[in-house]
Design a protein around this motif. Structure first.
Motif, PDB file in Angstrom:
ATOM      1  N   ALA A 170       0.839  -1.203   0.000  1.00 48.64           N
ATOM      2  CA  ALA A 170       0.000   0.000   0.000  1.00 48.64           C
ATOM      3  C   ALA A 170       0.875   1.256   0.000  1.00 48.64           C
ATOM      4  O   ALA A 170       0.582   2.238  -0.687  1.00 48.64           O
TER       5      ALA A 170
ATOM      6  N   GLY B 191      10.526  -4.974  -7.318  1.00 52.54           N
ATOM      7  CA  GLY B 191       9.939  -6.055  -6.526  1.00 52.54           C
ATOM      8  C   GLY B 191      10.108  -7.365  -7.252  1.00 52.54           C
ATOM      9  O   GLY B 191      10.532  -7.391  -8.410  1.00 52.54           O
ATOM     10  N   LEU B 192       9.786  -8.466  -6.564  1.00 55.64           N
ATOM     11  CA  LEU B 192       9.954  -9.792  -7.175  1.00 55.64           C
ATOM     12  C   LEU B 192       8.629 -10.416  -7.589  1.00 55.64           C
ATOM     13  O   LEU B 192       8.603 -11.419  -8.295  1.00 55.64           O
TER      14      LEU B 192
ATOM     15  N   ASP C  69      -5.548   1.755   0.103  1.00 55.43           N
ATOM     16  CA  ASP C  69      -4.670   2.869  -0.263  1.00 55.43           C
ATOM     17  C   ASP C  69      -5.328   3.726  -1.326  1.00 55.43           C
ATOM     18  O   ASP C  69      -6.376   3.372  -1.873  1.00 55.43           O
TER      19      ASP C  69
ATOM     20  N   TYR D 265       4.352 -12.725 -10.503  1.00 55.84           N
ATOM     21  CA  TYR D 265       3.611 -11.790 -11.366  1.00 55.84           C
ATOM     22  C   TYR D 265       3.773 -10.354 -10.871  1.00 55.84           C
ATOM     23  O   TYR D 265       3.644 -10.074  -9.684  1.00 55.84           O
TER      24      TYR D 265
ATOM     25  N   GLY E  70       5.296 -11.414  -2.903  1.00 55.92           N
ATOM     26  CA  GLY E  70       4.627 -11.065  -1.635  1.00 55.92           C
ATOM     27  C   GLY E  70       3.178 -11.521  -1.606  1.00 55.92           C
ATOM     28  O   GLY E  70       2.717 -12.113  -0.618  1.00 55.92           O
TER      29      GLY E  70
ATOM     30  N   LEU F  58      -6.946  -4.358  -0.384  1.00 53.81           N
ATOM     31  CA  LEU F  58      -6.674  -5.789  -0.308  1.00 53.81           C
ATOM     32  C   LEU F  58      -7.405  -6.302   0.928  1.00 53.81           C
ATOM     33  O   LEU F  58      -7.228  -5.751   2.015  1.00 53.81           O
TER      34      LEU F  58
END
Ligand code: ADP
Length: 210
Positions: free
Chosen positions: A115, A171-172, A142, A160, A175, A202
């Protein structure tokens, strides 16, 4: 094997920062420590992905107060992000549920960190906690970049990322995959509501204690 060198790396950096006195070296050490922390967290996430794939992600099963966990995470992240006002909207003082408090905390940290990261130029985040007889519901809202409707169904997939929309935010893409796995293993649900340019919420649920 991956974590041991990082732990000793952190230890030696800590010793160095206790001995070095000049300002410039202190600054370089601070930056190095921040990067080691980031690397440690990436390594932990990747190890969790491997554990899931090997069917070896262990979850504890204990009674804990989800309100307390939310308070702790909000305090922790408010501390590191002074610019954001993160509020918890709930009329619940204490709510005992059963599950793995550390893993649920990991999910909440993931959602709140996202967020913050995906909301440049804004300063408000709202966390919700409600309950009914069957389940407990947590939301993280957010007012950031949002997610295009056609991408929504992919965001819990492993690796993704909606990278074309946020090329500058690194980022990967694991999370939310980890969060999904943790919530589903607790017999809960996790989903997203979002509008590009307006923001995202979320949500996840966990079964209520009977
Ligand atoms: P990461 O953030 O490391 O890329 P995640 O698995 O946490 O990985 O999220 C997957 C993707 O979902 C992100 O790359 C981002 O495009 C999108 N996303 C997640 N949370 C948000 C949010 N709060 N606002 C906008 N996009 C989000």
């Amino acid at each position: 094997e991956l974590k041991t060198p990082l732990t000793s790396f952190s230890g030696y950096l800590q010793i160095l920062s206790n001995t070095v006195t000049d300002e410039k070296s202190q600054l370089f050490l601070k930056k190095t420590r921040q990067q080691v922390k980031k690397l440690s967290s990436l390594v932990s996430d990747l190890l969790d992905v491997s554990k899931i794939e090997a069917g070896k992600l262990q979850l504890s099963n204990e009674s804990f107060d989800i309100r307390q966990v939310l308070d702790n995470v909000v305090e922790l992240l408010s501390h590191g992000n002074h610019h954001f006002h993160i509020s918890l909207e709930t009329d619940i003082d204490e709510l005992l549920i059963t599950g793995d408090p550390d893993r649920i905390e990991q999910v909440i940290i993931n959602l709140l960190t996202n967020a913050i990261r995906y909301s440049p130029g804004t300063n408000r985040i709202i966390v919700y906690l409600t309950r009914d007889a069957a389940e407990v519901k947590v939301g993280v809202r957010d007012f950031g970049v949002g997610i295009a409707p056609e991408k929504l169904k992919h965001i819990f997939a492993r690796f993704y990322r909606v990278d074309d929309a946020n090329p500058t935010i690194s980022g990967l893409g694991i999370g939310l995959y980890l969060s999904h796995e943790i919530i589903v293993r607790h017999k809960g649900r996790i989903w997203v509501e979002s509008e590009p340019g307006i923001g995202s919420t979320l949500w996840f649920t966990l079964p209520s204690d009977q």
